[in-house]
Design an enzyme around this catalytic site. Structure first.
Site, PDB file in Angstrom:
ATOM      1  N   LYS A  52       0.844  -1.205   0.000  1.00 55.45           N
ATOM      2  CA  LYS A  52       0.000   0.000   0.000  1.00 55.45           C
ATOM      3  C   LYS A  52       0.877   1.251   0.000  1.00 55.45           C
ATOM      4  CE  LYS A  52      -3.776  -2.446   2.122  1.00 55.45           C
ATOM      5  NZ  LYS A  52      -4.212  -3.063   3.365  1.00 55.45           N
ATOM      6  N   GLN A  96      -5.234  -2.370   9.514  1.00 50.36           N
ATOM      7  CA  GLN A  96      -5.020  -3.672   8.877  1.00 50.36           C
ATOM      8  C   GLN A  96      -5.607  -4.787   9.746  1.00 50.36           C
ATOM      9  OE1 GLN A  96      -3.694  -4.067   5.760  1.00 50.36           O
ATOM     10  NE2 GLN A  96      -4.177  -6.232   5.939  1.00 50.36           N
ATOM     11  N   ASP A 119     -11.483   1.824   3.603  1.00 53.51           N
ATOM     12  CA  ASP A 119     -11.690   0.376   3.490  1.00 53.51           C
ATOM     13  C   ASP A 119     -13.158   0.050   3.196  1.00 53.51           C
ATOM     14  OD1 ASP A 119      -9.578  -1.427   3.685  1.00 53.51           O
ATOM     15  OD2 ASP A 119      -9.407  -1.205   5.865  1.00 53.51           O
TER      16      ASP A 119
HETATM   17  N1  GUN Z   1      -6.966  -7.686   5.702  1.00 53.10           N
HETATM   18  C1  GUN Z   1      -7.204  -8.396   4.561  1.00 53.10           C
HETATM   19  N2  GUN Z   1      -7.763  -7.606   3.630  1.00 53.10           N
HETATM   20  C2  GUN Z   1      -7.882  -6.370   4.183  1.00 53.10           C
HETATM   21  C3  GUN Z   1      -8.377  -5.124   3.701  1.00 53.10           C
HETATM   22  O1  GUN Z   1      -8.858  -4.981   2.556  1.00 53.10           O
HETATM   23  N3  GUN Z   1      -8.308  -4.093   4.584  1.00 53.10           N
HETATM   24  C4  GUN Z   1      -7.814  -4.220   5.836  1.00 53.10           C
HETATM   25  N4  GUN Z   1      -7.811  -3.151   6.611  1.00 53.10           N
HETATM   26  N5  GUN Z   1      -7.353  -5.357   6.313  1.00 53.10           N
HETATM   27  C5  GUN Z   1      -7.386  -6.431   5.484  1.00 53.10           C
END
Ligand code: GUN
Length: 293
Positions: A52, A96, A119
């Site tokens: 990211k 996350q 998200d």
């Molecule tokens: N863990 C797995 N996929 C995601 C996601 O799209 N966002 C977040 N914050 N955590 C994740």
């Protein structure tokens, strides 16, 4: 069989976002800023967050990663979120997942301001999506929609079988593909761990979204000729490689691909599209904030 090249498509979308960022900064505005909160030492989570950050740099965003040990208390984490909600220099942020067991994920998701919830996990954004209102769409389903759209894949009236019912992928995907729009207008079936004779459903599917997290679960004899197969799986399995693992999808590519009209590879399919969708949402969060000023 056509390979749905998520890496290449994500690069194209990133170039478009980078151009928009350049226009924004040439007007004298600061670029969008995405923050990520990373708790603990999970290898996969660290990789996602690193990717990211890399994508932020590529499109010209500011980015911050806040890292905490898995001993952080729920109250401390909630206060970090409060700080990000009130930080005017941050347009969007993600926490996350997964989080350590002693922290209530729902409490954390609910604490994020819906205006910064890039998200798309906050109940307000989930509600907006369900009602077809404008908001932030969750990154993985949004990335899959973009991939279907960029490859001009026909979804109208198709039977879409979604394997998995998670809040992050399966449920929102079912919602979005049943919408009256393109990509959408599908007849959707959601299968999960308690579905009996799952192959009866997958064999009747025009489009399959595999998001169960079981490596190579979907085999060639479970798929009809000409199906579109989207593989969301990214399980690390121990292997004799420099990293000590290999990434496997939920689809057994060797037996499924020959039957497909379109299929995503793993890696290089859905993964890059997820990240670019997060970039899109962050840009949107910045624009919405600028409009309010
Ligand atoms: N863990 C797995 N996929 C995601 C996601 O799209 N966002 C977040 N914050 N955590 C994740």
């Amino acid at each position: 069989m056509i390979l749905l090249n998520g890496k290449e498509t994500a690069e194209a979308v990133k170039r478009e976002i980078a151009e928009e960022v350049a226009r924004m900064t040439s007007r004298g505005e600061r670029p969008p800023h995405l923050a990520a909160v990373l708790v603990g030492d999970d290898g996969a989570s660290k990789t996602y967050v690193a990717n990211k950050e890399k994508a932020c740099k590529a499109v010209g965003f500011n980015s911050t990663v806040l890292t905490f040990p898995d001993t952080i208390s729920e109250a401390e984490l909630l206060s970090v979120i409060d700080g990000l909600n009130n930080n005017d220099e941050v347009d969007g942020f993600i926490v996350q997942l997964p989080l350590p067991k002693h922290i209530d994920e729902n409490k954390v998701i609910n604490a994020v301001s819906p205006e910064k919830d890039v998200d798309g996990f906050h109940p307000v954004n989930v509600g907006r999506m369900s009602l077809g209102e404008d908001g932030f769409l969750p990154a993985t389903p949004f990335g899959i929609l973009t991939l279907l759209e960029r490859y001009k894949i026909d979804t109208y009236g198709k039977h879409c079988v979604i394997m998995g019912r998670s809040n992050i992928v399966g449920r929102p995907m079912a919602n979005l593909l049943s919408r009256k729009s393109y990509p959408g207008d599908c007849t959707v079936t959601v299968c999960h761990s308690h579905t009996r004779n799952i192959e009866e459903y997958t064999r009747s599917a025009d489009i399959i979204i595999a998001a169960i997290g079981v490596p190579e679960f979907l085999k060639g004899d479970m798929v009809k000729e000409g199906a579109v197969v989207i593989d969301v799986g990214i399980t690390r399995v121990p292997a004799d490689t420099p990293k000590g693992y290999r990434i496997l999808g939920d689809v057994e590519f060797s037996s499924v691909a020959p039957k497909c009209s379109y299929i995503t590879p793993v890696p290089g399919g859905v993964g890059p599209m997820t990240i670019v969708s997060l970039m899109y949402n962050t840009f949107k969060a910045r624009e919405l904030k600028l409009k309010k000023q």
